[in-house]
Motif scaffolding. Structure first.
Motif, mmCIF file in Angstrom:
data_model
loop_
_atom_site.group_PDB
_atom_site.id
_atom_site.type_symbol
_atom_site.label_atom_id
_atom_site.label_comp_id
_atom_site.label_asym_id
_atom_site.label_seq_id
_atom_site.Cartn_x
_atom_site.Cartn_y
_atom_site.Cartn_z
ATOM 1 N N UNK A 137 0.830 -1.199 0.000
ATOM 2 C CA UNK A 137 0.000 0.000 0.000
ATOM 3 C C UNK A 137 0.865 1.250 0.000
ATOM 4 N N UNK A 138 0.423 2.247 -0.762
ATOM 5 C CA UNK A 138 1.076 3.556 -0.770
ATOM 6 C C UNK A 138 -0.004 4.594 -0.523
ATOM 7 N N UNK A 139 0.290 5.550 0.344
ATOM 8 C CA UNK A 139 -0.654 6.624 0.630
ATOM 9 C C UNK A 139 -0.072 7.932 0.109
ATOM 10 N N UNK A 140 -0.971 8.856 -0.293
ATOM 11 C CA UNK A 140 -0.522 10.093 -0.940
ATOM 12 C C UNK A 140 -1.131 11.322 -0.256
ATOM 13 N N UNK A 141 -0.836 11.545 1.009
ATOM 14 C CA UNK A 141 -1.425 12.693 1.701
ATOM 15 C C UNK A 141 -0.661 13.990 1.466
ATOM 16 N N UNK A 142 -1.351 15.116 1.687
ATOM 17 C CA UNK A 142 -0.656 16.376 1.877
ATOM 18 C C UNK A 142 -0.481 16.576 3.380
ATOM 19 N N UNK A 143 0.107 17.687 3.792
ATOM 20 C CA UNK A 143 0.465 17.864 5.199
ATOM 21 C C UNK A 143 -0.732 17.731 6.142
ATOM 22 N N UNK A 144 -1.837 18.390 5.806
ATOM 23 C CA UNK A 144 -3.002 18.362 6.700
ATOM 24 C C UNK A 144 -3.585 16.952 6.788
ATOM 25 N N UNK A 145 -3.636 16.261 5.652
ATOM 26 C CA UNK A 145 -4.155 14.895 5.667
ATOM 27 C C UNK A 145 -3.267 13.971 6.489
#
Length: 280
Positions: A137-145
């Motif tokens: 699994x790979x997750x792609x958040x920005x800072x807030x996420x």
């Protein structure tokens, strides 16, 4: 791949090795089938953008299995997309969804996809389900996420703290969650639970535009599907593919911009020529 002890900048020389080039014996199935559950009534464009980008990155087939009304918009833009369920090699989940407002049925279908153990990208409204998966699994958040995701795991951190040390928080999240993290920002940080640390920089500031993240998700989703066999053989391939997606995203933005403003669809449209130039 070898695990760098320090941050390694991912560039064209590395990225080109992770583009799956079809051979004469390939068909649409052997080239990779990507399953997509993205978009919502509130954010249908996220699905359209992600599908557009994935289609232009070289995937053999794309199955869109999101909301029916959103699927109609996807088909208007990309009639090649299949909306019937079936076998896939990888999943793209969550873009254009809100975890707090998604329906119980949507949550059930997202978890069903995760339980298949296939290479999976979790974005936006599927980030909270990261613990439900069993495969790569790979997750792609920005800072807030990322701050919100860490809070759910018992790690309280301010968004400003992540912005001040994004690389260190990407590493921390990868270890805590047991996944590969692509942390979006002016410099992209990719960290794996096994210790890989990659950066991608140099994208134009014009890339900070609505829908750009959905395009990145589509590019990476396609790379997961076309490289599923490599991921099966080496889970560390996930980090290389995430960095390659970020590199292509930035390079396509440069190509589309030419020094001026761009929209998300402009980035997606520039992906084929960007890949061609990279391979040349």
């Amino acid at each position: 791949m070898a695990k760098p002890r320090r941050w390694l900048e991912w560039e064209a020389a590395q990225a080109r090795d992770w583009i799956a080039v079809p051979q004469a014996t390939d068909d649409k199935y052997s080239r990779g089938v990507l399953g997509v559950r993205t978009g919502s009534t509130e954010y249908p464009g996220a699905a359209v953008l992600g599908v557009e980008a994935a289609s232009r990155t070289g995937v053999g087939m794309l199955r869109y299995l999101g909301p029916r009304k959103v699927g109609a918009l996807v088909l208007q833009r990309r009639p090649e997309v299949v909306t019937a369920d079936g076998r896939v090699q990888a999943w793209l989940l969550g873009s254009g969804m809100d975890a707090d407002s998604r329906s119980a049925e949507t949550g059930k279908q997202l978890q069903k996809a995760l339980r298949q153990g296939l290479p999976t990208l979790l974005d936006a409204g599927a980030l909270d389900l990261v613990g439900a998966g069993t495969g790569a699994r790979v997750i792609t958040p920005h800072y807030r996420e990322l701050a919100g995701l860490l809070a759910r795991s018992g790690e309280t951190v301010a968004v400003a703290d992540i912005a001040a040390e994004p690389g260190e928080w990407a590493v921390r999240a990868a270890g805590l969650l047991g996944v590969t993290v692509l942390l979006k920002g002016s410099t992209t940080y990719v960290a794996s639970a096994s210790g890989i640390r990659l950066t991608v920089s140099g994208a134009p500031a014009w890339l900070a535009t609505a829908g750009s993240g959905d395009v990145l998700a589509g590019i990476l989703g396609a790379l997961l599907a076309t490289n599923a066999a490599r991921i099966d053989a080496d889970a560390d391939a996930l980090a290389a593919l995430a960095a390659t997606a970020a590199f292509l995203h930035g390079a396509a933005a440069h190509r589309a911009s030419g020094g001026g403003p761009i929209l998300a669809l402009d980035i997606a449209a520039a992906v084929p020529a960007t890949i061609a130039a990279l391979l040349a």
